[in-house]
Design an enzyme around this catalytic site. Structure first.
Site, PDB file in Angstrom:
ATOM      1  CB  CYS A  43     -28.056-113.356  48.677  1.00  0.00           C
ATOM      2  SG  CYS A  43     -28.699-114.980  49.037  1.00  0.00           S
ATOM      3  CB  CYS A  48     -26.617-117.418  49.760  1.00  0.00           C
ATOM      4  SG  CYS A  48     -26.790-115.787  50.462  1.00  0.00           S
ATOM      5  CE  LYS A  51     -22.552-120.482  50.915  1.00  0.00           C
ATOM      6  NZ  LYS A  51     -22.814-119.774  52.178  1.00  0.00           N
ATOM      7  CE1 TYR A 177     -20.922-117.011  55.061  1.00  0.00           C
ATOM      8  CE2 TYR A 177     -20.250-115.238  56.516  1.00  0.00           C
ATOM      9  CZ  TYR A 177     -20.976-115.683  55.429  1.00  0.00           C
ATOM     10  OH  TYR A 177     -21.741-114.803  54.714  1.00  0.00           O
ATOM     11  CD  GLU A 181     -20.019-120.953  53.743  1.00  0.00           C
ATOM     12  OE1 GLU A 181     -21.011-121.186  54.439  1.00  0.00           O
ATOM     13  OE2 GLU A 181     -19.996-120.029  52.901  1.00  0.00           O
ATOM     14  N   GLY A 271     -12.559-110.428  55.105  1.00  0.00           N
ATOM     15  CA  GLY A 271     -13.561-109.526  55.672  1.00  0.00           C
ATOM     16  C   GLY A 271     -14.350-108.788  54.613  1.00  0.00           C
ATOM     17  CG  HIS A 445     -34.473-145.051  65.760  1.00  0.00           C
ATOM     18  ND1 HIS A 445     -33.214-144.678  66.200  1.00  0.00           N
ATOM     19  CD2 HIS A 445     -34.393-146.363  65.414  1.00  0.00           C
ATOM     20  CE1 HIS A 445     -32.408-145.740  66.144  1.00  0.00           C
ATOM     21  NE2 HIS A 445     -33.103-146.759  65.657  1.00  0.00           N
ATOM     22  CD  GLU A 450     -32.703-141.463  66.926  1.00  0.00           C
ATOM     23  OE1 GLU A 450     -33.578-141.894  67.693  1.00  0.00           O
ATOM     24  OE2 GLU A 450     -32.153-142.168  66.054  1.00  0.00           O
TER      25      GLU A 450
HETATM   26  C1  LIG Z   1     -19.558-115.548  49.324  1.00  0.00           C
HETATM   27  C2  LIG Z   1     -20.725-115.173  50.195  1.00  0.00           C
HETATM   28  C3  LIG Z   1     -21.540-116.179  50.695  1.00  0.00           C
HETATM   29  C4  LIG Z   1     -22.628-115.860  51.480  1.00  0.00           C
HETATM   30  N1  LIG Z   1     -23.401-116.873  51.965  1.00  0.00           N
HETATM   31  C5  LIG Z   1     -24.481-116.608  52.719  1.00  0.00           C
HETATM   32  C6  LIG Z   1     -25.324-117.657  53.185  1.00  0.00           C
HETATM   33  O1  LIG Z   1     -25.078-118.829  52.931  1.00  0.00           O
HETATM   34  N2  LIG Z   1     -26.412-117.323  53.912  1.00  0.00           N
HETATM   35  C7  LIG Z   1     -26.715-116.019  54.214  1.00  0.00           C
HETATM   36  O2  LIG Z   1     -27.730-115.767  54.866  1.00  0.00           O
HETATM   37  N3  LIG Z   1     -25.921-114.996  53.794  1.00  0.00           N
HETATM   38  C8  LIG Z   1     -24.824-115.266  53.055  1.00  0.00           C
HETATM   39  N4  LIG Z   1     -24.027-114.239  52.598  1.00  0.00           N
HETATM   40  C9  LIG Z   1     -24.354-112.849  53.018  1.00  0.00           C
HETATM   41  C10 LIG Z   1     -25.505-112.295  52.184  1.00  0.00           C
HETATM   42  O3  LIG Z   1     -25.195-112.398  50.815  1.00  0.00           O
HETATM   43  C11 LIG Z   1     -25.730-110.825  52.551  1.00  0.00           C
HETATM   44  O4  LIG Z   1     -25.928-110.735  53.943  1.00  0.00           O
HETATM   45  C12 LIG Z   1     -26.964-110.251  51.853  1.00  0.00           C
HETATM   46  O5  LIG Z   1     -26.845-110.326  50.463  1.00  0.00           O
HETATM   47  C13 LIG Z   1     -27.148-108.775  52.276  1.00  0.00           C
HETATM   48  O6  LIG Z   1     -28.211-108.205  51.577  1.00  0.00           O
HETATM   49  P1  LIG Z   1     -28.238-106.621  51.341  1.00  0.00           P
HETATM   50  O7  LIG Z   1     -29.579-106.341  50.723  1.00  0.00           O
HETATM   51  O8  LIG Z   1     -27.871-105.915  52.559  1.00  0.00           O
HETATM   52  O9  LIG Z   1     -27.076-106.337  50.298  1.00  0.00           O
HETATM   53  P2  LIG Z   1     -26.718-106.963  48.892  1.00  0.00           P
HETATM   54  O10 LIG Z   1     -27.404-108.253  48.662  1.00  0.00           O
HETATM   55  O11 LIG Z   1     -25.251-106.928  48.821  1.00  0.00           O
HETATM   56  O12 LIG Z   1     -27.336-105.937  47.855  1.00  0.00           O
HETATM   57  C14 LIG Z   1     -26.854-104.634  47.715  1.00  0.00           C
HETATM   58  C15 LIG Z   1     -27.081-104.209  46.291  1.00  0.00           C
HETATM   59  O13 LIG Z   1     -26.864-102.795  46.200  1.00  0.00           O
HETATM   60  C16 LIG Z   1     -26.184-102.521  44.989  1.00  0.00           C
HETATM   61  N5  LIG Z   1     -25.538-101.211  45.144  1.00  0.00           N
HETATM   62  C17 LIG Z   1     -24.461-100.900  45.912  1.00  0.00           C
HETATM   63  N6  LIG Z   1     -24.220 -99.573  45.882  1.00  0.00           N
HETATM   64  C18 LIG Z   1     -25.158 -99.038  45.059  1.00  0.00           C
HETATM   65  C19 LIG Z   1     -25.454 -97.727  44.637  1.00  0.00           C
HETATM   66  N7  LIG Z   1     -24.738 -96.684  45.068  1.00  0.00           N
HETATM   67  N8  LIG Z   1     -26.475 -97.542  43.767  1.00  0.00           N
HETATM   68  C20 LIG Z   1     -27.219 -98.598  43.322  1.00  0.00           C
HETATM   69  N9  LIG Z   1     -26.996 -99.857  43.705  1.00  0.00           N
HETATM   70  C21 LIG Z   1     -25.994-100.079  44.584  1.00  0.00           C
HETATM   71  C22 LIG Z   1     -25.236-103.683  44.813  1.00  0.00           C
HETATM   72  O14 LIG Z   1     -24.842-103.813  43.463  1.00  0.00           O
HETATM   73  C23 LIG Z   1     -26.108-104.841  45.294  1.00  0.00           C
HETATM   74  O15 LIG Z   1     -26.833-105.424  44.239  1.00  0.00           O
HETATM   75  C24 LIG Z   1     -22.932-114.505  51.787  1.00  0.00           C
HETATM   76  C25 LIG Z   1     -22.118-113.486  51.287  1.00  0.00           C
HETATM   77  C26 LIG Z   1     -21.024-113.816  50.505  1.00  0.00           C
HETATM   78  C27 LIG Z   1     -20.164-112.718  49.976  1.00  0.00           C
END
Ligand SMILES: Cc1cc2nc3c(=O)[nH]c(=O)nc-3n(C[C@H](O)[C@H](O)[C@H](O)COP(=O)(O)OP(=O)(O)OC[C@H]3O[C@@H](n4cnc5c(N)ncnc54)[C@H](O)[C@@H]3O)c2cc1C
Length: 456
Positions: A43, A48, A51, A177, A181, A271, A445, A450
């Site tokens: 994010c 997020c 973006k 999405y 976007e 995806g 308004h 509204e």
């Molecule tokens: C382009 C884009 C736009 C988005 N826009 C939105 C939005 O507008 N609003 C919204 O709500 N969501 C949005 N999302 C989705 C949102 O970013 C994710 O749902 C959210 O970040 C998920 O959080 P998380 O903690 O599950 O994983 P992440 O935020 O992905 O964090 C996982 C972390 O784990 C680390 N990691 C992975 N494997 C290992 C390992 N083995 N050891 C140590 N570290 C590791 C990674 O480096 C990463 O830092 C967007 C996603 C993308 C790709």
């Protein structure tokens, strides 16, 4: 009793891992968090936040034209991509440092490097090993490209923020999405944009009126579409005879005819999948179903002391959901106040141009569940702003209710400020409100919001 290095070891410092680790530490647990890339996760670093900054940047292209209708003569500007990209990266870097300082203040130990399981209570990061009473997996997801010829020439959303040069011709493969976007962003920033999708409309799974209205507005903004394409037929090749960087995308359209388009940059927005491969989950015997970590309502895995939250569980892949799951886990386990997250009625936005936002059920889903008992209120209008600014951008709002009491099942909107409006309106759905509650709320308004109070 076994002595562990930590009460809790969190793998992944993204939205979910950061929220869970800080809350668990505040509740008295000794916590470490491993991060293999930059603290902040998808994010903050490549999702997020950068973006949305690009979305803001893309809005300025309409300014001089819109302002002119209001009597301002502002010369049309020119984008300095390097300046925008570097400004976004410096904001991302500020947030990264901020999150590291939050971990320090919260007494969470940060361990840099990718973590993998050694056994069900031991994790290795590089050549160091750590034991923990409980382990939380919060590794998120990553973009996946289909296995088609030439896909290595396409970039993913991650590289969109680091492009060395602004592409004049930009193609997006995918109608979800993220692709939608970026199509809007790049068009706003001045690129010639083509979006190639499998369905007739973008945003599969959203309400059909949302899909149609978003796509119509995108077409009005000059985005070209290739719809109903045969995705298995798609290939990308580098055009060696011309400009070295030119790419050609070939595919069969719905009638089976071969189509080709050229582009400087191709985004594969096809995806995302959980980031599980480096984890050695088999060492801890953790169950994976359809490529995601299988979890129960309390986010526990088949190993009762190992939990998983966020995108790696593939429930609802949004930042606020990962944060809520992380905090609920910490409060349940360390606060001894069991708290489960409902995955129903989660509001979500698409920062397309215009924006789309939704909460609750789409008309199709509502009809599937309640049949003819549902009623749909709908309006489409030109917002007042455009009466002087010109342009054809319409706002569409939709209210889906059920039964005689007209309980609100879903709200859909496409238009200016849709995300801000639906965030507030989502309360009606969560609280089980009815149409009469909206009717009894005095309208404000002149606003677009509204219209939700006055629908007939
Ligand atoms: C382009 C884009 C736009 C988005 N826009 C939105 C939005 O507008 N609003 C919204 O709500 N969501 C949005 N999302 C989705 C949102 O970013 C994710 O749902 C959210 O970040 C998920 O959080 P998380 O903690 O599950 O994983 P992440 O935020 O992905 O964090 C996982 C972390 O784990 C680390 N990691 C992975 N494997 C290992 C390992 N083995 N050891 C140590 N570290 C590791 C990674 O480096 C990463 O830092 C967007 C996603 C993308 C790709």
């Amino acid at each position: 009793m076994t002595n562990f290095d930590y009460d809790l070891f969190v793998i992944g410092a993204g939205s979910g891992g950061l929220a869970a680790s800080k809350r668990a530490a505040a509740l008295g647990a000794k916590v470490a968090i491993a991060e293999g890339d930059l603290v902040g996760g998808t994010c903050v670093i490549r999702g997020c936040v950068p973006k949305k900054l690009m979305v803001y940047a893309s809005h300025f292209s309409h300014f001089s034209q819109e302002a002119s209708g209001y009597g301002w003569e502002i010369p049309a500007g020119k984008l300095d991509w390097n300046k925008l990209r570097d400004a976004i990266q410096s904001e991302v870097s500020r947030l990264n440092k901020l999150h590291i300082s939050f971990l320090e203040k919260s007494n969470v130990e940060l361990i840099s490097g990718f973590a993998k399981f050694v056994d069900a209570h031991t994790v290795a990061v590089g050549d160091r090993q750590f034991t923990a009473e409980r382990i939380l997996i919060a590794v998120g997801g990553e973009a996946s490209k289909p296995d088609l010829a030439g896909m290595e020439h396409a970039i993913t959303s991650k590289e969109m923020f680091l492009m060395p040069k602004f592409p004049q011709r930009f193609a997006v493969i995918g109608g979800g999405y993220i692709g939608t976007e970026f199509a809007g962003i790049m068009r706003g920033l001045g690129a010639d944009v083509t979006q190639i999708i499998r369905d007739r409309y973008v945003l599969r799974g959203f309400d059909h009126d949302v899909r149609i209205n978003v796509q119509e507005s995108m077409v009005n903004h000059g985005i070209k579409f290739h719809t109903c394409i045969n995705s298995d037929s798609l290939t990308i090749s580098k055009n060696a005879s011309k400009d070295e960087s030119e790419l050609t995308i070939s595919f069969k359209d719905g009638d089976g005819n071969l189509q080709q388009i050229n582009a400087d940059t191709v985004l594969a927005a096809t995806g995302r999948q959980p980031n599980l491969s480096p984890l050695s989950l088999d060492k801890a015997n953790i169950e994976v179903v359809k490529g995601a970590i299988a979890v129960k309502e309390d986010s526990s895995t088949n190993q009762p002391h190992i939990y998983a939250i966020g995108d790696c569980t593939n429930r609802v892949n949004l930042t606020p959901v990962a944060i809520a799951e992380g905090r609920a886990f910490a409060e349940t386990v360390y606060g001894h106040t069991p708290r489960f997250i409902s995955h129903n009625n989660i509001p979500s936005a698409v920062f397309s141009q215009p924006e789309a936002a939704t909460v609750g059920l789409s008309e199709e889903k509502a009809r599937e569940l309640y049949g003819d008992r549902i009623k749909v209120y709908k309006t489409k209008f030109r917002p007042m702003f455009y009466s002087l600014a010109g342009g054809d951008t319409k706002t569409m709002m939709k209210l889906i209710v059920v039964g005689e009491e007209e309980r609100v099942l879903g709200l859909q909107m496409v238009g200016k400020d849709a995300a801000e409006i639906i965030q507030g309106m989502s309360l009606v759905v969560t609280m089980g409100g009815c149409k009469k509650d909206l009717d009894n709320t005095m309208a404000m308004h002149p606003t677009a919001a509204e219209e939700f109070m006055t629908m007939r």
